[in-house]
Design a protein around this motif. Structure first.
Motif, PDB file in Angstrom:
ATOM      1  N   ARG A 115       0.859  -1.185   0.000  1.00  0.00           N
ATOM      2  CA  ARG A 115       0.000   0.000   0.000  1.00  0.00           C
ATOM      3  C   ARG A 115       0.896   1.237   0.000  1.00  0.00           C
ATOM      4  NH1 ARG A 115      -3.333  -0.430   5.111  1.00  0.00           N
ATOM      5  NH2 ARG A 115      -2.746   1.742   5.016  1.00  0.00           N
ATOM      6  N   PRO A 116       1.076   1.891  -1.138  1.00  0.00           N
ATOM      7  CA  PRO A 116       1.986   3.041  -1.170  1.00  0.00           C
ATOM      8  C   PRO A 116       1.404   4.315  -0.557  1.00  0.00           C
ATOM      9  CG  PRO A 116       1.136   2.586  -3.364  1.00  0.00           C
ATOM     10  CD  PRO A 116       0.642   1.493  -2.467  1.00  0.00           C
ATOM     11  N   ASP A 117       0.073   4.437  -0.396  1.00  0.00           N
ATOM     12  CA  ASP A 117      -0.578   5.618   0.195  1.00  0.00           C
ATOM     13  C   ASP A 117      -0.132   6.919  -0.460  1.00  0.00           C
ATOM     14  OD1 ASP A 117      -2.056   4.113   2.002  1.00  0.00           O
ATOM     15  OD2 ASP A 117      -0.454   4.156   3.497  1.00  0.00           O
ATOM     16  N   LEU A 118      -0.189   6.983  -1.778  1.00  0.00           N
ATOM     17  CA  LEU A 118       0.308   8.148  -2.509  1.00  0.00           C
ATOM     18  C   LEU A 118      -0.511   9.405  -2.246  1.00  0.00           C
ATOM     19  CD1 LEU A 118       1.283   6.560  -5.927  1.00  0.00           C
ATOM     20  CD2 LEU A 118       2.753   7.181  -4.025  1.00  0.00           C
ATOM     21  N   LYS A 119      -1.822   9.260  -2.078  1.00  0.00           N
ATOM     22  CA  LYS A 119      -2.652  10.441  -1.837  1.00  0.00           C
ATOM     23  C   LYS A 119      -2.296  11.099  -0.502  1.00  0.00           C
ATOM     24  CE  LYS A 119      -6.987  10.319  -3.015  1.00  0.00           C
ATOM     25  NZ  LYS A 119      -8.443  10.053  -3.028  1.00  0.00           N
ATOM     26  N   LYS A 120      -2.121  10.293   0.520  1.00  0.00           N
ATOM     27  CA  LYS A 120      -1.758  10.817   1.839  1.00  0.00           C
ATOM     28  C   LYS A 120      -0.378  11.471   1.805  1.00  0.00           C
ATOM     29  CE  LYS A 120      -0.561   8.171   5.433  1.00  0.00           C
ATOM     30  NZ  LYS A 120      -0.675   7.174   6.498  1.00  0.00           N
ATOM     31  N   LYS A 121       0.549  10.859   1.098  1.00  0.00           N
ATOM     32  CA  LYS A 121       1.896  11.415   0.999  1.00  0.00           C
ATOM     33  C   LYS A 121       1.907  12.707   0.187  1.00  0.00           C
ATOM     34  CE  LYS A 121       4.143   7.058   1.733  1.00  0.00           C
ATOM     35  NZ  LYS A 121       5.020   6.022   1.231  1.00  0.00           N
ATOM     36  N   ALA A 122       1.054  12.806  -0.824  1.00  0.00           N
ATOM     37  CA  ALA A 122       0.970  14.036  -1.616  1.00  0.00           C
ATOM     38  C   ALA A 122       0.420  15.188  -0.778  1.00  0.00           C
ATOM     39  CB  ALA A 122       0.097  13.808  -2.845  1.00  0.00           C
ATOM     40  N   ILE A 123      -0.540  14.892   0.083  1.00  0.00           N
ATOM     41  CA  ILE A 123      -1.103  15.932   0.953  1.00  0.00           C
ATOM     42  C   ILE A 123      -0.061  16.384   1.976  1.00  0.00           C
ATOM     43  CG2 ILE A 123      -2.842  16.361   2.731  1.00  0.00           C
ATOM     44  CD1 ILE A 123      -4.704  14.502   1.060  1.00  0.00           C
ATOM     45  N   TRP A 124       0.671  15.452   2.568  1.00  0.00           N
ATOM     46  CA  TRP A 124       1.730  15.805   3.509  1.00  0.00           C
ATOM     47  C   TRP A 124       2.826  16.609   2.811  1.00  0.00           C
ATOM     48  CZ3 TRP A 124       2.166  15.852   8.622  1.00  0.00           C
ATOM     49  CH2 TRP A 124       1.251  15.111   9.363  1.00  0.00           C
ATOM     50  N   ALA A 125       3.141  16.225   1.579  1.00  0.00           N
ATOM     51  CA  ALA A 125       4.163  16.960   0.829  1.00  0.00           C
ATOM     52  C   ALA A 125       3.699  18.380   0.541  1.00  0.00           C
ATOM     53  CB  ALA A 125       4.481  16.225  -0.471  1.00  0.00           C
ATOM     54  N   ALA A 126       2.410  18.578   0.291  1.00  0.00           N
ATOM     55  CA  ALA A 126       1.891  19.926   0.052  1.00  0.00           C
ATOM     56  C   ALA A 126       2.007  20.788   1.301  1.00  0.00           C
ATOM     57  CB  ALA A 126       0.432  19.854  -0.412  1.00  0.00           C
ATOM     58  N   GLY A 127       1.727  20.219   2.451  1.00  0.00           N
ATOM     59  CA  GLY A 127       1.872  20.969   3.698  1.00  0.00           C
ATOM     60  C   GLY A 127       3.314  21.338   3.983  1.00  0.00           C
ATOM     61  N   LEU A 128       4.217  20.390   3.771  1.00  0.00           N
ATOM     62  CA  LEU A 128       5.628  20.658   3.982  1.00  0.00           C
ATOM     63  C   LEU A 128       6.141  21.681   2.976  1.00  0.00           C
ATOM     64  CD1 LEU A 128       8.202  20.022   5.535  1.00  0.00           C
ATOM     65  CD2 LEU A 128       8.574  18.106   3.986  1.00  0.00           C
ATOM     66  N   ALA A 129       5.687  21.588   1.725  1.00  0.00           N
ATOM     67  CA  ALA A 129       6.101  22.545   0.701  1.00  0.00           C
ATOM     68  C   ALA A 129       5.578  23.941   1.012  1.00  0.00           C
ATOM     69  CB  ALA A 129       5.610  22.088  -0.669  1.00  0.00           C
ATOM     70  N   ALA A 130       4.374  24.035   1.546  1.00  0.00           N
ATOM     71  CA  ALA A 130       3.836  25.343   1.930  1.00  0.00           C
ATOM     72  C   ALA A 130       4.671  25.961   3.048  1.00  0.00           C
ATOM     73  CB  ALA A 130       2.374  25.207   2.356  1.00  0.00           C
ATOM     74  N   ALA A 131       5.062  25.143   4.023  1.00  0.00           N
ATOM     75  CA  ALA A 131       5.896  25.648   5.109  1.00  0.00           C
ATOM     76  C   ALA A 131       7.268  26.087   4.596  1.00  0.00           C
ATOM     77  CB  ALA A 131       6.059  24.579   6.188  1.00  0.00           C
ATOM     78  N   LEU A 132       7.875  25.301   3.723  1.00  0.00           N
ATOM     79  CA  LEU A 132       9.172  25.665   3.160  1.00  0.00           C
ATOM     80  C   LEU A 132       9.079  26.913   2.297  1.00  0.00           C
ATOM     81  CD1 LEU A 132      10.563  22.153   2.188  1.00  0.00           C
ATOM     82  CD2 LEU A 132      11.337  23.619   4.041  1.00  0.00           C
ATOM     83  N   THR A 133       7.993  27.047   1.539  1.00  0.00           N
ATOM     84  CA  THR A 133       7.799  28.239   0.719  1.00  0.00           C
ATOM     85  C   THR A 133       7.620  29.466   1.602  1.00  0.00           C
ATOM     86  OG1 THR A 133       6.790  26.883  -1.007  1.00  0.00           O
ATOM     87  CG2 THR A 133       6.404  29.241  -1.131  1.00  0.00           C
ATOM     88  N   ALA A 134       6.911  29.331   2.691  1.00  0.00           N
ATOM     89  CA  ALA A 134       6.734  30.459   3.616  1.00  0.00           C
ATOM     90  C   ALA A 134       8.067  30.874   4.233  1.00  0.00           C
ATOM     91  CB  ALA A 134       5.733  30.087   4.703  1.00  0.00           C
ATOM     92  N   ILE A 135       8.913  29.890   4.551  1.00  0.00           N
ATOM     93  CA  ILE A 135      10.228  30.204   5.106  1.00  0.00           C
ATOM     94  C   ILE A 135      11.088  30.937   4.080  1.00  0.00           C
ATOM     95  CG2 ILE A 135      12.402  29.157   5.893  1.00  0.00           C
ATOM     96  CD1 ILE A 135      10.649  26.996   7.251  1.00  0.00           C
ATOM     97  N   VAL A 136      11.096  30.458   2.846  1.00  0.00           N
ATOM     98  CA  VAL A 136      11.867  31.126   1.790  1.00  0.00           C
ATOM     99  C   VAL A 136      11.317  32.523   1.552  1.00  0.00           C
ATOM    100  CG1 VAL A 136      12.432  31.074  -0.676  1.00  0.00           C
ATOM    101  CG2 VAL A 136      12.645  29.007   0.699  1.00  0.00           C
ATOM    102  N   TYR A 137      10.000  32.663   1.540  1.00  0.00           N
ATOM    103  CA  TYR A 137       9.383  33.972   1.333  1.00  0.00           C
ATOM    104  C   TYR A 137       9.786  34.949   2.439  1.00  0.00           C
ATOM    105  CZ  TYR A 137       5.792  37.401   0.166  1.00  0.00           C
ATOM    106  OH  TYR A 137       5.138  38.546  -0.212  1.00  0.00           O
ATOM    107  N   ALA A 138       9.790  34.481   3.675  1.00  0.00           N
ATOM    108  CA  ALA A 138      10.177  35.337   4.794  1.00  0.00           C
ATOM    109  C   ALA A 138      11.649  35.725   4.718  1.00  0.00           C
ATOM    110  CB  ALA A 138       9.884  34.636   6.112  1.00  0.00           C
ATOM    111  N   LEU A 139      12.497  34.768   4.345  1.00  0.00           N
ATOM    112  CA  LEU A 139      13.922  35.066   4.226  1.00  0.00           C
ATOM    113  C   LEU A 139      14.196  36.077   3.116  1.00  0.00           C
ATOM    114  CD1 LEU A 139      15.485  31.531   4.766  1.00  0.00           C
ATOM    115  CD2 LEU A 139      15.582  33.487   6.310  1.00  0.00           C
ATOM    116  N   VAL A 140      13.473  35.987   2.030  1.00  0.00           N
ATOM    117  CA  VAL A 140      13.633  36.957   0.945  1.00  0.00           C
ATOM    118  C   VAL A 140      13.073  38.315   1.366  1.00  0.00           C
ATOM    119  CG1 VAL A 140      12.893  37.526  -1.401  1.00  0.00           C
ATOM    120  CG2 VAL A 140      13.725  35.243  -0.886  1.00  0.00           C
ATOM    121  N   ALA A 141      11.991  38.311   2.116  1.00  0.00           N
ATOM    122  CA  ALA A 141      11.371  39.571   2.544  1.00  0.00           C
ATOM    123  C   ALA A 141      12.277  40.360   3.488  1.00  0.00           C
ATOM    124  CB  ALA A 141      10.030  39.295   3.217  1.00  0.00           C
ATOM    125  N   ILE A 142      13.014  39.665   4.359  1.00  0.00           N
ATOM    126  CA  ILE A 142      13.922  40.379   5.274  1.00  0.00           C
ATOM    127  C   ILE A 142      15.309  40.541   4.669  1.00  0.00           C
ATOM    128  CG2 ILE A 142      12.665  39.638   7.331  1.00  0.00           C
ATOM    129  CD1 ILE A 142      14.937  37.636   7.839  1.00  0.00           C
TER     130      ILE A 142
END
Length: 81
Positions: A47-74
């Motif tokens: 059972r690879p659970d790809l849908k669950k992993k894609a949702i977790w990856a989206a959350g992690l990517a959103a957090a990483l994007t927010a960190i990069v955005y904040a670092l660029v903003a300052i």
């Protein structure tokens, strides 16, 4: 940051996060103790659970994007000098 660049950072972060999560929690047929059918690879995930992993990856990517955005903003990278 430009919305196109923000989108590109999110897409790259999502793919990196998704590929890092693929092997997490996966059991193959031997580890699960199941008998595979004719021609079925024994190392294939049960059972690879790809849908669950894609949702977790989206959350992690959103957090990483927010960190990069904040670092660029300052201007943490010194790009505006």
């Amino acid at each position: 940051m430009d919305p196109v660049i923000t989108g590109a950072v999110f897409i790259i972060a999502w793919w990196l996060s998704f590929f890092m999560m693929l092997p997490v929690g996966v059991k193959n047929l031997d580890e699960a103790g199941e008998a595979g059918g004719f021609g079925q690879e024994r190392g294939a995930p049960v059972r690879p659970d790809l849908k669950k992993k894609a949702i977790w990856a989206a959350g992690l990517a959103a957090a990483l994007t927010a960190i990069v955005y904040a670092l660029v903003a300052i201007d943490a990278f010194g790009l505006r000098r």
